[in-house]
Motif scaffolding. Sequence first.
Motif, PDB file in Angstrom:
ATOM      1  N   GLN A 104      -0.135  80.443  -2.856  1.00 37.62           N
ATOM      2  CA  GLN A 104       0.023  79.167  -3.552  1.00 37.62           C
ATOM      3  C   GLN A 104      -0.234  77.944  -2.675  1.00 37.62           C
ATOM      4  O   GLN A 104      -0.009  77.967  -1.463  1.00 37.62           O
ATOM      5  CB  GLN A 104       1.427  79.108  -4.150  1.00 37.62           C
ATOM      6  N   ASP A 132       8.638  82.183 -17.686  1.00 36.55           N
ATOM      7  CA  ASP A 132       8.086  83.443 -17.162  1.00 36.55           C
ATOM      8  C   ASP A 132       8.880  84.621 -17.724  1.00 36.55           C
ATOM      9  O   ASP A 132      10.049  84.493 -18.086  1.00 36.55           O
ATOM     10  CB  ASP A 132       8.151  83.475 -15.630  1.00 36.55           C
ATOM     11  N   LEU A 133       8.213  85.775 -17.757  1.00 31.34           N
ATOM     12  CA  LEU A 133       8.820  87.030 -18.235  1.00 31.34           C
ATOM     13  C   LEU A 133       9.724  87.665 -17.194  1.00 31.34           C
ATOM     14  O   LEU A 133      10.550  88.502 -17.524  1.00 31.34           O
ATOM     15  CB  LEU A 133       7.699  88.054 -18.482  1.00 31.34           C
ATOM     16  N   ASN A 189      -3.175  80.660 -11.237  1.00 31.92           N
ATOM     17  CA  ASN A 189      -3.356  81.947 -10.575  1.00 31.92           C
ATOM     18  C   ASN A 189      -3.783  83.036 -11.552  1.00 31.92           C
ATOM     19  O   ASN A 189      -3.251  84.142 -11.535  1.00 31.92           O
ATOM     20  CB  ASN A 189      -2.112  82.352  -9.787  1.00 31.92           C
ATOM     21  N   ASN A 222       8.625  85.192 -23.136  1.00 37.02           N
ATOM     22  CA  ASN A 222       7.205  85.483 -23.277  1.00 37.02           C
ATOM     23  C   ASN A 222       6.465  84.220 -23.726  1.00 37.02           C
ATOM     24  O   ASN A 222       6.919  83.554 -24.664  1.00 37.02           O
ATOM     25  CB  ASN A 222       7.066  86.586 -24.343  1.00 37.02           C
ATOM     26  N   VAL A 223       5.347  83.922 -23.100  1.00 40.29           N
ATOM     27  CA  VAL A 223       4.580  82.730 -23.519  1.00 40.29           C
ATOM     28  C   VAL A 223       4.089  82.857 -24.959  1.00 40.29           C
ATOM     29  O   VAL A 223       3.709  81.864 -25.567  1.00 40.29           O
ATOM     30  CB  VAL A 223       3.364  82.453 -22.594  1.00 40.29           C
ATOM     31  N   TYR A 276       4.548  85.784  -0.962  1.00 37.17           N
ATOM     32  CA  TYR A 276       3.593  85.422  -2.020  1.00 37.17           C
ATOM     33  C   TYR A 276       3.312  83.923  -1.977  1.00 37.17           C
ATOM     34  O   TYR A 276       2.157  83.485  -2.020  1.00 37.17           O
ATOM     35  CB  TYR A 276       4.178  85.819  -3.381  1.00 37.17           C
ATOM     36  N   PHE A 278       3.868  80.952 -17.135  1.00 39.62           N
ATOM     37  CA  PHE A 278       3.666  82.059 -16.180  1.00 39.62           C
ATOM     38  C   PHE A 278       4.089  81.575 -14.783  1.00 39.62           C
ATOM     39  O   PHE A 278       3.374  81.786 -13.804  1.00 39.62           O
ATOM     40  CB  PHE A 278       2.196  82.477 -16.116  1.00 39.62           C
TER      41      PHE A 278
HETATM   42  C1  SAM Z   1      -0.321  86.007 -11.295  1.00 37.17           C
HETATM   43  S1  SAM Z   1       1.363  85.586 -11.499  1.00 37.17           S
HETATM   44  C2  SAM Z   1       1.238  83.822 -11.376  1.00 37.17           C
HETATM   45  C3  SAM Z   1       2.471  83.166 -10.819  1.00 37.17           C
HETATM   46  C4  SAM Z   1       2.326  81.668 -10.556  1.00 37.17           C
HETATM   47  N1  SAM Z   1       1.964  80.950 -11.764  1.00 37.17           N
HETATM   48  C5  SAM Z   1       1.293  81.355  -9.503  1.00 37.17           C
HETATM   49  O1  SAM Z   1       0.543  80.390  -9.658  1.00 37.17           O
HETATM   50  O2  SAM Z   1       1.235  82.031  -8.491  1.00 37.17           O
HETATM   51  C6  SAM Z   1       1.567  85.876 -13.225  1.00 37.17           C
HETATM   52  C7  SAM Z   1       2.977  85.617 -13.741  1.00 37.17           C
HETATM   53  O3  SAM Z   1       2.934  85.685 -15.159  1.00 37.17           O
HETATM   54  C8  SAM Z   1       4.113  86.323 -15.639  1.00 37.17           C
HETATM   55  N2  SAM Z   1       3.780  86.832 -16.995  1.00 37.17           N
HETATM   56  C9  SAM Z   1       2.906  87.806 -17.339  1.00 37.17           C
HETATM   57  N3  SAM Z   1       2.812  87.920 -18.671  1.00 37.17           N
HETATM   58  C10 SAM Z   1       3.643  86.976 -19.200  1.00 37.17           C
HETATM   59  C11 SAM Z   1       3.980  86.589 -20.522  1.00 37.17           C
HETATM   60  N4  SAM Z   1       3.431  87.201 -21.594  1.00 37.17           N
HETATM   61  N5  SAM Z   1       4.871  85.587 -20.702  1.00 37.17           N
HETATM   62  C12 SAM Z   1       5.433  84.966 -19.630  1.00 37.17           C
HETATM   63  N6  SAM Z   1       5.139  85.279 -18.349  1.00 37.17           N
HETATM   64  C13 SAM Z   1       4.264  86.274 -18.132  1.00 37.17           C
HETATM   65  C14 SAM Z   1       4.433  87.367 -14.591  1.00 37.17           C
HETATM   66  O4  SAM Z   1       5.806  87.718 -14.624  1.00 37.17           O
HETATM   67  C15 SAM Z   1       4.038  86.623 -13.305  1.00 37.17           C
HETATM   68  O5  SAM Z   1       5.132  85.926 -12.762  1.00 37.17           O
END
Ligand code: SAM
Length: 296
Positions: free
Chosen positions: A13, A65-66, A161, A96-97, A8, A42
């Motif tokens: 990234q 992050d979750l 992202n 959770n955010v 990933y 996140f």
């Molecule tokens: C698309 S990925 C992005 C990862 C990283 N920020 C990047 O730039 O590649 C989304 C991330 O958000 C996290 N996520 C989704 N909903 C969330 C929430 N409500 N609170 C915290 N993290 C969350 C997921 O576990 C995942 O790691």
Amino acid sequence: MPSKFHLYQLSVQSPKGDISYLQKFFLMYVGGRAPLHLQEDFCGTALLSTEWIRTDARRTAIGLDLDLESLEWCLENNLSKIGADGYSRMLLFHGNVLQPMESRLVKQKFTNLVHGLDLNSNNGTGSNSCKQMGLADSKCLANLTMSEADFPARDIICAFNYSCCCLHSRKDLVLYFRHVRSVLSERGGIFVMDVYGGISSERKLRLQRKFPSFTYFWEQDEFDIISRQTRISLHFQGGKKQMMRYAFTYHWRLWSIPEIKDCLEEAGFKWVHVWMRECQIPSQVETPRSITPTGT
Ligand SMILES: C[S@@+](CC[C@H](N)C(=O)[O-])C[C@H]1O[C@@H](n2cnc3c(N)ncnc32)[C@H](O)[C@@H]1O
């Protein structure tokens, strides 16, 4: 096949480019000082935060992050590469955010010190200060929540992202933006997020990119025009027979720029700036990307 997180990071990234945008936006919209304190919401494997602290010894970072697995992978594989000093300037929180203050510190090998990240917890007892204990006892921090830690206000908060698309209701988006605003520095700070959009993105899509040792596939399912929701899947192919299907799956609501702008303003942001990048979509389908930095 290597770990899905490693694949990933290679496919999706580009932390150096992101940091250069973050610095540019901070200089343009705040200025007057160097941004030092980053919060990556996140954050996944927090590659951006790791690069942020690696490139300047004064910097600190908080990741939230979750997904505990990706946070633990970060500690083992990203943060471990920059030495013990890294563990003291970057902290990862699992939660959770939408309830960031309840998120819990992810246990790390070196929970000592504190270079700008002042972990001054009473652990709920009202008396046991980690600061007084010199943070020698890592158990002291094991259950620390973000609300119990005393961090410097953030200069920059980012959600990259397309992560805000993980929030599906307007109420949640505004709530999230309010949390962001509440921890930005009163001396001036920015929140930066990205989204993609346009009619070309409102349908089934497939992107494929070849790397020397694997191929990366980005797939968007049918787009529901009523809820504006869709499912995104990431797959990796190693050799001819090595296929890692559905390595990552996300359910996203594709927010439009005016919707995001309204929600940011409702959450109290004073200025919203939109940066656009158009993508040609020839034989390969590429996702258009726009970046939305915001001053307080
Ligand atoms: C698309 S990925 C992005 C990862 C990283 N920020 C990047 O730039 O590649 C989304 C991330 O958000 C996290 N996520 C989704 N909903 C969330 C929430 N409500 N609170 C915290 N993290 C969350 C997921 O576990 C995942 O790691």
